[in-house]
Scaffold this motif. Structure first.
Motif, PDB file in Angstrom:
ATOM      1  N   MET A  66      62.531  74.081 -16.948  1.00 24.73           N
ATOM      2  CA  MET A  66      63.251  72.829 -17.143  1.00 24.73           C
ATOM      3  C   MET A  66      63.861  72.761 -18.534  1.00 24.73           C
ATOM      4  O   MET A  66      64.957  72.231 -18.718  1.00 24.73           O
ATOM      5  CB  MET A  66      62.317  71.635 -16.905  1.00 24.73           C
ATOM      6  N   PHE A 109      67.443  73.463 -11.573  1.00 26.96           N
ATOM      7  CA  PHE A 109      66.024  73.814 -11.627  1.00 26.96           C
ATOM      8  C   PHE A 109      65.351  73.323 -10.356  1.00 26.96           C
ATOM      9  O   PHE A 109      65.368  72.127 -10.055  1.00 26.96           O
ATOM     10  CB  PHE A 109      65.325  73.191 -12.839  1.00 26.96           C
ATOM     11  N   ASP A 110      64.801  74.259  -9.601  1.00 31.12           N
ATOM     12  CA  ASP A 110      64.006  73.927  -8.420  1.00 31.12           C
ATOM     13  C   ASP A 110      63.096  75.110  -8.147  1.00 31.12           C
ATOM     14  O   ASP A 110      63.564  76.177  -7.731  1.00 31.12           O
ATOM     15  CB  ASP A 110      64.896  73.649  -7.210  1.00 31.12           C
ATOM     16  N   ILE A 134      58.009  64.025 -15.318  1.00 34.00           N
ATOM     17  CA  ILE A 134      59.133  64.944 -15.510  1.00 34.00           C
ATOM     18  C   ILE A 134      60.040  64.478 -16.643  1.00 34.00           C
ATOM     19  O   ILE A 134      60.512  65.281 -17.457  1.00 34.00           O
ATOM     20  CB  ILE A 134      59.915  65.092 -14.188  1.00 34.00           C
ATOM     21  N   LEU A 176      61.411  66.544 -19.790  1.00 33.57           N
ATOM     22  CA  LEU A 176      62.844  66.732 -19.979  1.00 33.57           C
ATOM     23  C   LEU A 176      63.297  66.259 -21.351  1.00 33.57           C
ATOM     24  O   LEU A 176      64.090  66.925 -22.030  1.00 33.57           O
ATOM     25  CB  LEU A 176      63.622  65.977 -18.896  1.00 33.57           C
ATOM     26  N   GLU A 215      68.215  63.772 -12.027  1.00 37.65           N
ATOM     27  CA  GLU A 215      66.902  64.022 -11.411  1.00 37.65           C
ATOM     28  C   GLU A 215      66.939  63.603  -9.954  1.00 37.65           C
ATOM     29  O   GLU A 215      67.308  62.469  -9.637  1.00 37.65           O
ATOM     30  CB  GLU A 215      65.833  63.248 -12.193  1.00 37.65           C
ATOM     31  N   ILE A 258      67.941  68.569 -11.650  1.00 38.98           N
ATOM     32  CA  ILE A 258      66.495  68.768 -11.506  1.00 38.98           C
ATOM     33  C   ILE A 258      66.110  68.399 -10.077  1.00 38.98           C
ATOM     34  O   ILE A 258      66.088  67.235  -9.705  1.00 38.98           O
ATOM     35  CB  ILE A 258      65.708  67.903 -12.516  1.00 38.98           C
ATOM     36  N   THR A 264      67.051  74.483 -18.526  1.00 37.62           N
ATOM     37  CA  THR A 264      68.031  73.783 -17.688  1.00 37.62           C
ATOM     38  C   THR A 264      68.739  72.671 -18.452  1.00 37.62           C
ATOM     39  O   THR A 264      69.955  72.494 -18.333  1.00 37.62           O
ATOM     40  CB  THR A 264      67.342  73.175 -16.450  1.00 37.62           C
TER      41      THR A 264
END
Length: 491
Positions: free
Chosen positions: A72, A31-32, A96, A100, A84, A8, A75
């Motif tokens: 996310m 994930f970005d 976040i 998650l 992270e 992440i 992911t």
């Protein structure tokens, strides 16, 4: 079954984590949402492909599959490890984590790359706080082995042990921090040096270049192998650390440093530091600096491997673990089919094996074939114990043919056979390949010697028998192309 890691945040640290997992055989999802994230992550992974596979002496597992995700939830689904690496804002990280954990497996490890926050701070608003810990790495993550593992009382001991085992399997050195403290261990030490350096620049005592030279030409070289306390133990002489502390301890009360004071970061100071840094390194591109950093790190760590010291000792252990999992032959009984050439090397080309042409240098072909010869000697029983008892083989003739080139990070295998083997002599044939390409052949004649008299003698019965057994088993193989060929002889 291949495990999956979810990354992440695809900045420098997140991309380094992606490379570390991917090149150690994990499937990786990233994930970005930032524009250009795929290109940035891909560029760092490409750099890692040149450096990491050749760091050790044993090949890494086959590379995993890389996927970039839009959500996310996508992911983290089914991922065993979630790393992270988003910006250092506590509320952002906490928010976040809540998202998650709605989609992550309860057994998944959710690790933060934070350099400053404690696990308790990160866990504060989580419904499953025991899933969250700190795994703080150092740049470049794909090369530097240290990762600080920080936990709170809400993390189960089994979960922490599992995290350390996974990090070790990635070739990293998990340093378990005994208690929570902001900035953990390494960054607190770095901050102390950083503060002092800022004062030295502010007061015009030294420039940025002079400070860097003081580190890399002096104590930085010692720290890479022995750290702080071992270095000072030597400085204490025969009396060790106690003598050092008695001699230099009083100096700690002298007003030498400004460890707790921080100079005001005025525009003037920032401009001075930036200007001096430009003068120092502005002629080099970011790519130039990163490439030099990686080559130097690989060279330093591989040097430490030869001594079994510091990071080198950790890398040697990682090699042995990988080799054990691959069942590489170390004795005759390990070989399933004696009639076929034996795999004696399986690795990648390291950065420090390159020459000015950008491919593997001549001397390293001999180095690689020499290592393959050592493996054959070990297989027939001429191992370190045998040599320590006073007998060994000496190479008396070598012929290497260079057929194709190979570059950094490329896979490298050597398969070897005995063309002849009796009580006093051994003739070995090596073939070096990268995938389906034949790169080079090596033909070597060795004589068995008594290490005390330095004269040729018969091998001990067990070694002689093993040598004959392998040579006879491989005698039915076709004569290899180039065997016995003279230098310059037409093909």
């Amino acid at each position: 079954m291949t495990q999956t890691a979810a990354i992440i945040g695809g900045g420098v640290i997140g991309a380094g984590w992606a490379a570390r997992f991917l090149l150690n055989g994990w499937n990786v999802r990233v994930f970005d949402p930032e524009p250009g994230a795929e290109e940035r992550v891909g560029a760092i992974i490409d750099r890692a492909r040149l450096a990491l596979p050749g760091l050790g002496d044993v090949a890494l597992p086959p590379e995993g599959e890389l996927t970039f995700c839009k959500l996310m939830s996508e992911t983290v689904a089914g991922a065993a490890w979630i790393q992270e690496s988003v910006p250092e804002r506590l509320e952002l990280k906490q928010t976040i984590y809540q998202k998650l954990q709605e989609h992550a497996e309860e057994s998944a490890i959710l690790a933060s790359s934070t350099s400053g926050f404690t696990p308790s701070e990160l866990q504060a608003h989580s419904n499953n706080p025991g899933q969250i810990l700190v795994a703080h790495p150092f740049n470049p993550v794909y090369l530097v082995p240290l990762v600080e593992v920080v936990h709170s009382g809400k993390n189960h001991p089994d979960m922490i042990d599992n995290a350390q085992e996974i990090l070790s399997s990635l070739g990293m050195y998990p340093l378990r921090v005994r208690s929570e403290i902001p900035a953990h261990i390494a960054d607190r030490l770095l901050e102390a040096v950083w503060r002092e350096a800022l004062w030295l620049v502010r007061d015009d005592v030294a420039t940025t270049k002079e400070i860097d030279e003081a580190i890399r030409m002096g104590f930085g070289l010692r720290w890479a192998q022995m750290g702080l306390f071992e270095t000072y133990r030597i400085a204490g002489g025969p009396g060790g650390m106690a003598q050092f502390m008695a001699q230099f301890g009083p100096a700690l009360k002298w007003p030498w440093t400004k460890l707790m004071d921080v100079p005001e970061l005025t525009d003037e100071l920032i401009h001075k530091i930036a200007e001096q840094s430009d003068d120092q390194s502005g002629h080099l591109s970011l790519d130039d600096l990163q490439s030099a950093r990686d080559r130097n790190l690989v060279g330093i760590m591989r040097s430490l491997m030869r001594e079994g010291w510091g990071a080198g000792d950790m890398l040697n252990k990682a090699d042995r673990a990988r080799e054990a999992g691959r069942a590489m032959a170390r004795q005759l009984a390990d070989i399933a089919d004696l009639s076929q050439p034996v795999l004696t090397m399986d690795r990648a080309v390291p950065l420090d094996w390159l020459d000015y042409n950008g491919h593997m240098t001549e001397g390293k072909y001999l180095h690689a074939f020499g290592n393959a010869t050592d493996r054959i000697m070990e297989i027939i029983g001429c191992d370190p114990e045998y040599v320590a008892a006073g007998k060994s083989f000496f190479t008396v003739e070598t012929h290497i043919r260079h057929i194709d080139e190979v570059k950094a990070g490329a896979p490298l295998q050597i398969r070897s056979r005995l063309l002849a083997g009796d009580g006093k002599r051994m003739r070995i044939w090596h073939e070096m390949t990268s995938g389906d390409r034949l790169l080079a052949t090596g033909e070597h004649m060795l004589l068995h010697v008594d290490l005390e008299t330095r004269r040729v003698c018969d091998a001990e019965p067990a070694v002689a028998a093993a040598m004959r057994q392998l040579a006879e088993a491989q005698a039915a193989l076709p004569e290899p192309d180039g065997a016995g060929r003279a230098v310059g002889q037409p093909r």
